[in-house]
Structure formats: C-alpha cells, structure tokens
Design a protein around this motif. Structure first.
Motif, short mmCIF file in Angstrom:
data_model
loop_
_atom_site.label_atom_id
_atom_site.label_comp_id
_atom_site.label_asym_id
_atom_site.label_seq_id
_atom_site.Cartn_x
_atom_site.Cartn_y
_atom_site.Cartn_z
N UNK A 18 0.83 -1.19 0.00
CA UNK A 18 0.00 0.00 0.00
C UNK A 18 0.87 1.25 0.00
N UNK A 19 0.64 2.12 -0.93
CA UNK A 19 1.41 3.36 -1.02
C UNK A 19 0.71 4.51 -0.32
N UNK A 20 -0.60 4.43 -0.17
CA UNK A 20 -1.38 5.53 0.39
C UNK A 20 -1.80 5.17 1.82
N UNK A 21 -1.34 5.96 2.81
CA UNK A 21 -1.69 5.69 4.21
C UNK A 21 -3.17 5.87 4.48
N UNK A 22 -3.85 6.72 3.70
CA UNK A 22 -5.27 6.96 3.92
C UNK A 22 -6.12 5.73 3.63
N UNK A 23 -5.62 4.83 2.80
CA UNK A 23 -6.39 3.64 2.47
C UNK A 23 -6.21 2.54 3.53
N UNK A 24 -5.31 2.75 4.47
CA UNK A 24 -5.07 1.78 5.53
C UNK A 24 -6.21 1.85 6.55
N UNK A 25 -6.86 0.73 6.76
CA UNK A 25 -7.96 0.67 7.71
C UNK A 25 -7.46 0.03 9.00
N UNK A 26 -7.82 0.63 10.12
CA UNK A 26 -7.38 0.17 11.44
C UNK A 26 -8.60 -0.30 12.21
N UNK A 27 -8.49 -1.46 12.84
CA UNK A 27 -9.58 -1.98 13.67
C UNK A 27 -9.53 -1.28 15.02
N UNK A 28 -10.68 -0.77 15.45
CA UNK A 28 -10.79 -0.06 16.72
C UNK A 28 -11.87 -0.74 17.52
N UNK A 29 -11.56 -1.12 18.76
CA UNK A 29 -12.51 -1.85 19.59
C UNK A 29 -13.34 -0.88 20.41
N UNK A 30 -14.65 -1.03 20.28
CA UNK A 30 -15.61 -0.27 21.08
C UNK A 30 -16.46 -1.30 21.79
N UNK A 31 -16.20 -1.48 23.08
CA UNK A 31 -16.89 -2.54 23.81
C UNK A 31 -16.41 -3.89 23.32
N UNK A 32 -17.33 -4.71 22.86
CA UNK A 32 -16.99 -6.04 22.34
C UNK A 32 -16.91 -6.07 20.82
N UNK A 33 -17.08 -4.93 20.19
CA UNK A 33 -17.15 -4.86 18.74
C UNK A 33 -15.92 -4.16 18.17
N UNK A 34 -15.41 -4.69 17.09
CA UNK A 34 -14.32 -4.04 16.36
C UNK A 34 -14.92 -3.38 15.13
N UNK A 35 -14.51 -2.15 14.86
CA UNK A 35 -14.93 -1.47 13.64
C UNK A 35 -13.69 -0.92 12.95
N UNK A 36 -13.73 -0.86 11.65
CA UNK A 36 -12.59 -0.38 10.88
C UNK A 36 -12.74 1.09 10.55
N UNK A 37 -11.66 1.82 10.76
CA UNK A 37 -11.64 3.25 10.49
C UNK A 37 -10.32 3.60 9.85
N UNK A 38 -10.30 4.76 9.22
CA UNK A 38 -9.04 5.24 8.64
C UNK A 38 -8.10 5.61 9.79
N UNK A 39 -6.84 5.75 9.46
CA UNK A 39 -5.84 6.09 10.47
C UNK A 39 -6.18 7.43 11.14
N UNK A 40 -6.60 8.40 10.35
CA UNK A 40 -6.95 9.72 10.90
C UNK A 40 -8.14 9.64 11.85
N UNK A 41 -9.18 8.90 11.45
CA UNK A 41 -10.36 8.74 12.32
C UNK A 41 -9.99 8.02 13.61
N UNK A 42 -9.15 7.01 13.47
CA UNK A 42 -8.73 6.25 14.65
C UNK A 42 -7.94 7.14 15.61
N UNK A 43 -7.05 7.96 15.09
CA UNK A 43 -6.28 8.87 15.94
C UNK A 43 -7.19 9.86 16.66
N UNK A 44 -8.19 10.37 15.96
CA UNK A 44 -9.15 11.29 16.59
C UNK A 44 -9.93 10.58 17.70
N UNK A 45 -10.35 9.36 17.43
CA UNK A 45 -11.09 8.58 18.43
C UNK A 45 -10.21 8.32 19.65
N UNK A 46 -8.95 8.01 19.42
CA UNK A 46 -8.03 7.77 20.53
C UNK A 46 -7.79 9.03 21.34
#
Length: 87
Positions: free
Chosen positions: A2-30
C-alpha cells in the motif's frame, strides 16, 4: 504494497465490537478517549483526596478523644495534622 496511508484501515474496539476506520479517524477517536479517561482520572483523584482528608480528620478526632489508648494506621499527613492540632 500500500502506497497511500489513507487507504489503511485500522480496527478499533468499542466494547466487544471491532470497527474499521481510517488512520486519521482512529487517531481522533483515541485522542477523544484519552481526554475522557483523563477527566475521569482527575475526578477520581479529587474524590480520593477528599476522602483522605475526611479520614485524617476523623483520626485526629479519635486521637483527641482517646489519646494513646488507640493505635490507628498513621500516614505522614495525619501525623502532621495531629501534631499541629496539639500545638
């Protein structure tokens, strides 16, 4: 590869559920979660300090009433309060 970091999806756990978000969204959530946890920690530390002062005051009152006939757990703050109240 992958050449584009924006296309990288990161799994983020909310409770018992994992959801995939972009790196930027994940950083904001963190960041938001970190702020929330810091607020909760500050509130708990404030509550703890308040409870410790009440406990120390109660120990001072008990020592004032019973003198050396009781032996309570001592900490430095309580010892300072006891000695300052006797002066």
């Amino acid at each position: 590869m992958l050449a584009d970091d924006d296309s990288l999806m990161i799994s983020y756990q909310i409770g018992d559920i994992f959801s995939s978000h972009s790196q930027e969204e994940t950083q904001e959530m963190l960041k938001e979660e970190k702020k929330n946890l810091q607020k909760e920690t500050d509130a708990l530390e404030s509550r703890l300090e308040s409870i410790q002062w009440v406990l120390a005051d109660l120990k001072v009152q008990l020592y004032a009433k019973f003198g050396g006939n009781i032996n309570l757990e001592a900490d430095e703050r309580m010892a300072k309060l006891i000695y300052s109240s006797k002066s």
